[in-house]
Design a protein around this motif. Structure first.
Motif, PDB file in Angstrom:
ATOM      1  N   PHE B  28     -40.868   5.071  59.678  1.00  0.00           N
ATOM      2  CA  PHE B  28     -40.172   5.050  58.400  1.00  0.00           C
ATOM      3  C   PHE B  28     -39.207   3.864  58.320  1.00  0.00           C
ATOM      4  O   PHE B  28     -39.159   3.150  57.318  1.00  0.00           O
ATOM      5  N   SER B  29     -38.439   3.642  59.415  1.00  0.00           N
ATOM      6  CA  SER B  29     -37.397   2.617  59.290  1.00  0.00           C
ATOM      7  C   SER B  29     -37.962   1.196  59.290  1.00  0.00           C
ATOM      8  O   SER B  29     -37.355   0.309  58.702  1.00  0.00           O
ATOM      9  N   ILE B  30     -39.123   0.973  59.908  1.00  0.00           N
ATOM     10  CA  ILE B  30     -39.747  -0.350  59.794  1.00  0.00           C
ATOM     11  C   ILE B  30     -40.011  -0.656  58.320  1.00  0.00           C
ATOM     12  O   ILE B  30     -39.662  -1.720  57.809  1.00  0.00           O
ATOM     13  N   GLY B  31     -40.604   0.317  57.633  1.00  0.00           N
ATOM     14  CA  GLY B  31     -40.938   0.117  56.221  1.00  0.00           C
ATOM     15  C   GLY B  31     -39.707   0.018  55.345  1.00  0.00           C
ATOM     16  O   GLY B  31     -39.605  -0.887  54.505  1.00  0.00           O
ATOM     17  N   VAL B  32     -38.751   0.923  55.542  1.00  0.00           N
ATOM     18  CA  VAL B  32     -37.584   0.923  54.655  1.00  0.00           C
ATOM     19  C   VAL B  32     -36.749  -0.342  54.874  1.00  0.00           C
ATOM     20  O   VAL B  32     -36.211  -0.908  53.921  1.00  0.00           O
ATOM     21  N   ALA B  33     -36.644  -0.790  56.140  1.00  0.00           N
ATOM     22  CA  ALA B  33     -35.853  -1.999  56.405  1.00  0.00           C
ATOM     23  C   ALA B  33     -36.432  -3.184  55.630  1.00  0.00           C
ATOM     24  O   ALA B  33     -35.695  -3.953  55.004  1.00  0.00           O
ATOM     25  N   LEU B 186     -50.904  -3.634  66.802  1.00  0.00           N
ATOM     26  CA  LEU B 186     -49.667  -4.045  66.134  1.00  0.00           C
ATOM     27  C   LEU B 186     -49.851  -4.054  64.616  1.00  0.00           C
ATOM     28  O   LEU B 186     -49.067  -3.454  63.874  1.00  0.00           O
ATOM     29  N   VAL B 187     -50.917  -4.705  64.163  1.00  0.00           N
ATOM     30  CA  VAL B 187     -51.129  -4.793  62.718  1.00  0.00           C
ATOM     31  C   VAL B 187     -51.360  -3.396  62.141  1.00  0.00           C
ATOM     32  O   VAL B 187     -50.801  -3.035  61.095  1.00  0.00           O
ATOM     33  N   HIS B 188     -52.145  -2.602  62.841  1.00  0.00           N
ATOM     34  CA  HIS B 188     -52.450  -1.246  62.375  1.00  0.00           C
ATOM     35  C   HIS B 188     -51.169  -0.426  62.233  1.00  0.00           C
ATOM     36  O   HIS B 188     -50.972   0.291  61.254  1.00  0.00           O
ATOM     37  N   MET B 189     -50.271  -0.558  63.208  1.00  0.00           N
ATOM     38  CA  MET B 189     -49.030   0.223  63.202  1.00  0.00           C
ATOM     39  C   MET B 189     -48.077  -0.254  62.115  1.00  0.00           C
ATOM     40  O   MET B 189     -47.473   0.548  61.400  1.00  0.00           O
ATOM     41  N   VAL B 190     -47.917  -1.568  61.991  1.00  0.00           N
ATOM     42  CA  VAL B 190     -46.984  -2.081  60.976  1.00  0.00           C
ATOM     43  C   VAL B 190     -47.482  -1.716  59.575  1.00  0.00           C
ATOM     44  O   VAL B 190     -46.706  -1.278  58.716  1.00  0.00           O
ATOM     45  N   LEU B 191     -48.796  -1.855  59.362  1.00  0.00           N
ATOM     46  CA  LEU B 191     -49.333  -1.457  58.056  1.00  0.00           C
ATOM     47  C   LEU B 191     -49.130   0.041  57.835  1.00  0.00           C
ATOM     48  O   LEU B 191     -48.806   0.476  56.724  1.00  0.00           O
ATOM     49  N   ALA B 192     -49.291   0.830  58.900  1.00  0.00           N
ATOM     50  CA  ALA B 192     -49.072   2.276  58.780  1.00  0.00           C
ATOM     51  C   ALA B 192     -47.628   2.560  58.366  1.00  0.00           C
ATOM     52  O   ALA B 192     -47.359   3.429  57.536  1.00  0.00           O
ATOM     53  N   ALA B 193     -46.713   1.807  58.950  1.00  0.00           N
ATOM     54  CA  ALA B 193     -45.301   2.005  58.605  1.00  0.00           C
ATOM     55  C   ALA B 193     -45.063   1.658  57.138  1.00  0.00           C
ATOM     56  O   ALA B 193     -44.348   2.369  56.422  1.00  0.00           O
ATOM     57  N   TYR B 194     -45.677   0.552  56.683  1.00  0.00           N
ATOM     58  CA  TYR B 194     -45.504   0.174  55.279  1.00  0.00           C
ATOM     59  C   TYR B 194     -46.135   1.207  54.340  1.00  0.00           C
ATOM     60  O   TYR B 194     -45.572   1.546  53.297  1.00  0.00           O
ATOM     61  N   LEU B 195     -47.303   1.714  54.722  1.00  0.00           N
ATOM     62  CA  LEU B 195     -47.950   2.737  53.901  1.00  0.00           C
ATOM     63  C   LEU B 195     -47.095   4.000  53.840  1.00  0.00           C
ATOM     64  O   LEU B 195     -46.913   4.598  52.775  1.00  0.00           O
ATOM     65  N   THR B 196     -46.587   4.395  55.017  1.00  0.00           N
ATOM     66  CA  THR B 196     -45.756   5.596  55.078  1.00  0.00           C
ATOM     67  C   THR B 196     -44.567   5.467  54.131  1.00  0.00           C
ATOM     68  O   THR B 196     -44.266   6.369  53.354  1.00  0.00           O
ATOM     69  N   THR B 197     -43.907   4.309  54.206  1.00  0.00           N
ATOM     70  CA  THR B 197     -42.738   4.101  53.357  1.00  0.00           C
ATOM     71  C   THR B 197     -43.132   4.065  51.882  1.00  0.00           C
ATOM     72  O   THR B 197     -42.454   4.648  51.035  1.00  0.00           O
ATOM     73  N   PRO B 368     -45.295  12.916  52.135  1.00  0.00           N
ATOM     74  CA  PRO B 368     -45.140  12.997  53.598  1.00  0.00           C
ATOM     75  C   PRO B 368     -46.408  12.679  54.381  1.00  0.00           C
ATOM     76  O   PRO B 368     -46.383  12.707  55.617  1.00  0.00           O
ATOM     77  N   MET B 369     -47.502  12.362  53.695  1.00  0.00           N
ATOM     78  CA  MET B 369     -48.786  12.266  54.404  1.00  0.00           C
ATOM     79  C   MET B 369     -48.874  11.043  55.317  1.00  0.00           C
ATOM     80  O   MET B 369     -49.655  11.033  56.272  1.00  0.00           O
ATOM     81  N   GLY B 370     -48.063  10.021  55.035  1.00  0.00           N
ATOM     82  CA  GLY B 370     -48.042   8.868  55.931  1.00  0.00           C
ATOM     83  C   GLY B 370     -47.614   9.277  57.329  1.00  0.00           C
ATOM     84  O   GLY B 370     -48.191   8.842  58.337  1.00  0.00           O
TER      85      GLY B 370
END
Lengths: 334, 476
Positions: B28-33, B186-197, B368-370
């Motif tokens: 969550f915080s990767i995306g929100v930041a 790395l790319v998969h995780m960062v994109l996941a964080a952005y999607l979640t946010t 919340p599905m992210g």
């Protein structure tokens, strides 16, 4: 070469731990002193003196643990299971304490709960850190690259003593920090506390110093034969100087001097411990060289440390500078 | 029954529990930041007060989430030692420096600039404040980079040798950091964080839009989030596919478990859409499958042979059922996200983005599905690595600390109680912050003060907002 590299990195880990102790020391101290707040306003002011910086302070604890894993994996792998209970307790305490900074502003009904969590979390974190230190000084049983002692080895009268010493010492740091950061009635009250906490801290330093050389014959040797005995002259002399500065500062209503003098006491105690430990990293038998990671790890880590630690120190200092000065209730802090 | 709870089982449960809780907050915080940095930048550029309002709105939510991330992260950094000390001793020379770099280049950066980003705008001015916000966002990304490097190395180890006491010794740091699966992860995780946010922001926007269709801040949130979804969701599916091919190359047993291929398929493997894994009989019961599709996806050839778990020794086989299910949860949610994005795009083209109540409700459900998808993804990859901690080289059983089951049991129970209490409360506070009104006309922004000196500042921006609110209801 190998010796020098591991020695340099040992100094850096020691620096991280010392940074943690003096930085998180005063902000844990605020938590320890929290019940002394006479009003909601006092509480807000106390917490707001550290709110912008506590995250960074606590990061040094992660650095201490992470750095140990990077540079002395064997020491890390031995110390952590040996101190299993105090470390788990410390982590749980830090959870409660850490979230209290945000949570207490988010609720009315539960505010007393998070205030208590802040206080209890700070006390328990400080106490378990002191216990861990005492248990390390006493020595840890090692066999076949692993901890070989029992689950309650850390619990001794000596470690309980060092636990109390750290709680009181952090209290002193917290009270002198508040003298620097606040005004009026709260500041006056803290001056009163600082005096008694100062006396108690010195008492603990004295008792622990007297007992330490008897924990292990090596310590005794270290302190009372050359070259270690050089320290046994200088360290007490400097402790005397810091004591004098602390109490003069309190008497003459100086603002920063009591805090700096208290920090001095911590730095000197820390040097005292380093002198006792050297050349071990896990007393009584595991040396810095034995526990060190291979050179390729040390070199890689050292590059990062050389580049990044100065940067960290610069922007940390800048953050402190931005939030310098007195914290006043009418600032609307919180 | 109780004797099945060995120290190893308990330590694994403890790790799974604490890491699952922890991953939620960085995701969550990767995306929100990054979102905060974008909002602040757009405000500085356009002077549109809605952006500033959103920045201040999400800043408080970020602060609570970040606090939870910090404390749950400290637990992780010590758990390697307390419960997995043999692992720490053996992999420390390689993983230790990577984690040290994470701490030095990311944790300090985030923590050092967080104070200024949260409540230093008045003290340092807009430009330095923007810099601090960017440093926090950059710190979260750096943190992800290093920790994903660590995790990827455990999955696809490279650049090491092993010494006589069984320690992994670094030989080539370039190969270690950029190990074969690292870029994909790395790319998969960062994109996941952005999607979640994006899903969370979209849900909050949708909630407030349902209350007031003209709410400028809610419109902005909803619109930005839906753009993010339609751009990132398809990208994520593509990246996920590449990641899967990489996994097939380096960790074939994991892919077999994900796909449910107990048996080898010499003439093209079917794609099992659904079914119930039956580990005793080593087959998938009630399987609904599309012939040859698995070979097409994984080998880009309908008739390519695909090996199954029957080629893997039993003692090296990962737990199939867990991986089979978690993988399907992740995939379904990924396509649901894409679906939401496409739906929103279609309504946007029709000029009805803010008028479709069903779309808003769907966005709230997806909110919340992210997190669920991120957790399912991590379960897939981490359980898929079993029974190894370092894939193929160090078994989980051989990684354990010399600990007694009761000690781990006590700490596990303590963590469970404390986490549910502490993070339950935090989640409740975050939800309450998200429930606060966003209507930008005549609103009191800062009733629940954050721990900061910002009331004065808010008072001035509040006045600005009121004066600027009229021309602001047009949305995007």
């Amino acid at each position: 070469m190998e010796f020098e590299l591991s020695f340099i990195l040992a100094m850096i880990i020691a620096f991280a731990v010392l940074s943690y102790v003096i930085l998180d020391g005063f902000d844990l101290g605020i938590g320890i002193l929290f019940p002394s707040a006479k009003s909601e306003q006092d509480k807000s002011v106390m917490m707001n003196t550290i709110a912008p910086v506590w995250d960074g302070n606590e990061t040094w604890l992660v650095m201490g643990g992470g750095g140990l894993l990077a540079v002395f994996p064997l020491a890390y792998a031995i110390i952590m299971p040996a101190l299993y209970m105090p470390i788990i307790l410390m982590l749980l305490a830090l959870i409660f304490r850490g979230v209290a900074f945000e949570y207490r502003w988010r609720t009315v009904r539960w505010k007393p709960v998070w205030d208590f969590a802040f206080f209890a979390g700070s006390v328990i974190a400080a106490f378990t850190q002191g216990i861990s230190l005492g248990a390390l000084v006493q020595g840890i049983k090692v066999a076949n690259r692993a901890y070989a002692g029992g689950w309650w080895d850390w619990l001794t009268p000596f470690s309980l003593l060092t636990g109390c010493a750290v709680v009181i010492g952090y209290g002193l740091l917290g009270s002198t920090w508040l003298i620097m950061k606040t005004e009026g009635e709260l500041q006056t009250r803290m001056r009163g506390y600082a005096k008694w906490l100062g006396i108690a801290t010195l008492g603990f330093i004295g008792v622990v110093s007297i007992l330490t050389p008897f924990q292990d014959p090596a310590y005794f040797q270290r302190w009372f034969t050359l070259p270690g005995s050089i320290f046994s002259v200088f360290v007490p002399a400097l402790v005397g100087l810091c004591t004098w500065l602390l109490f003069m500062g309190l008497k003459q209503d100086k603002e920063a001097q009591p805090f700096l003098a208290s920090l001095g006491l911590f730095v000197l105690s820390f040097i005292g411990i380093l002198v006792s430990f050297y050349p071990n990293i896990v007393p009584p038998n595991l040396t810095i060289v034995e526990a060190a990671a291979p050179d390729s790890s040390l070199r890689f880590t050292l590059v990062g440390v050389m580049v990044l630690v100065p940067l960290i120190l610069i922007y940390t200092a800048y953050a402190y500078w931005v939030f310098r000065g007195k914290v006043k209730p009418e600032d609307g802090y919180h | 029954m109780l004797e099945s709870f060995t120290a190893e089982t308990l330590a694994r449960m403890q790790f799974a529990f604490t890491v699952s809780f922890h991953i939620i907050f960085p995701a969550f915080s990767i995306g929100v930041a990054s979102y905060l940095a974008v909002l602040n930048g757009l405000w500085l550029k356009t002077h549109d007060q809605t952006y500033l309002f959103l920045f201040n709105y999400w800043k408080k939510i970020f602060a609570v989430a970040f606090g939870m991330g910090v404390v749950s992260g400290i637990v992780m950094s010590y758990q390697f030692g307390t419960n997995w000390s043999v692992f720490a001793d053996k992999t420390g020379p390689i993983l230790g420096p990577l984690m040290a770099y994470e701490i030095l280049s990311a944790f300090f950066l985030e923590a050092g600039f967080l104070g200024i980003a949260l409540f230093g705008r008045e003290r340092v001015g807009n430009r330095l404040h923007m810099f601090a916000v960017c440093m926090v966002a950059f710190g979260t990304l750096m943190s992800a980079t290093w920790i994903l490097s660590v995790n990827s190395w455990m999955q696809t180890p490279a650049g090491y040798s092993i010494n006589d006491v069984g320690q992994f010794i670094p030989e080539d740091w370039w190969q270690i950091v950029f190990n074969p699966s690292f870029p994909y992860r790395l790319v998969h995780m960062v994109l996941a964080a952005y999607l979640t946010t994006a899903l969370v922001v979209g849900a909050v926007g949708a909630l407030h839009l349902l209350r007031n269709k003209a709410d400028a801040a809610a419109r902005r949130m909803f619109s930005m989030a839906m753009w993010m979804l339609i751009v990132v969701a398809p990208l994520q599916i593509v990246v996920g596919d590449f990641h899967g091919l990489n996994t097939l190359e380096y960790q074939p047993a994991k892919v077999m478990a994900m796909e449910g291929h107990y048996d080898s398929h010499p003439e093209g493997a079917p794609l099992i859409l659904f079914g119930i894994p039956n580990p005793e009989e080593k087959r998938i019961d009630y399987a609904i499958q599309i012939p040859k599709l698995s070979s097409l996806i994984l080998k880009h050839d309908l008739n390519a042979p695909l090996a199954g778990l029957d080629t893997i020794p039993d003692e090296d086989e990962p737990p199939v059922a867990v991986i089979f299910w978690s993988f399907r949860i992740m995939i379904s949610l990924g396509f649901a996200m894409l679906g939401l994005g496409v739906w929103s795009l279609w309504r946007r083209i029709r000029g009805k983005l803010y008028n479709d109540d069903l779309l808003k409700r769907a966005a709230i459900v997806m909110g919340p599905m992210g997190f669920v998808a991120v957790l399912a993804g991590w379960v897939t990859t981490e359980v898929g690595r079993q029974p190894f901690t370092v894939y193929g080289l160090l078994r989980t059983t051989d990684s354990l600390a010399p600990i007694d089951a009761p000690a781990v049991a006590v700490s596990l129970i303590s963590f469970i109680i404390v986490y549910f209490f502490v993070f339950g409360a935090g989640t409740y506070y975050i939800l309450r912050l998200m429930n606060k009104p966003t209507a930008t006309s005549g609103l009191e922004i800062n009733k629940g003060p954050i721990r900061t000196a910002q009331n004065q500042f808010i008072a001035t921006t509040d006045a600005n907002l009121k004066s600027g609110a009229q021309g602001d209801n047009r949305g995007i």
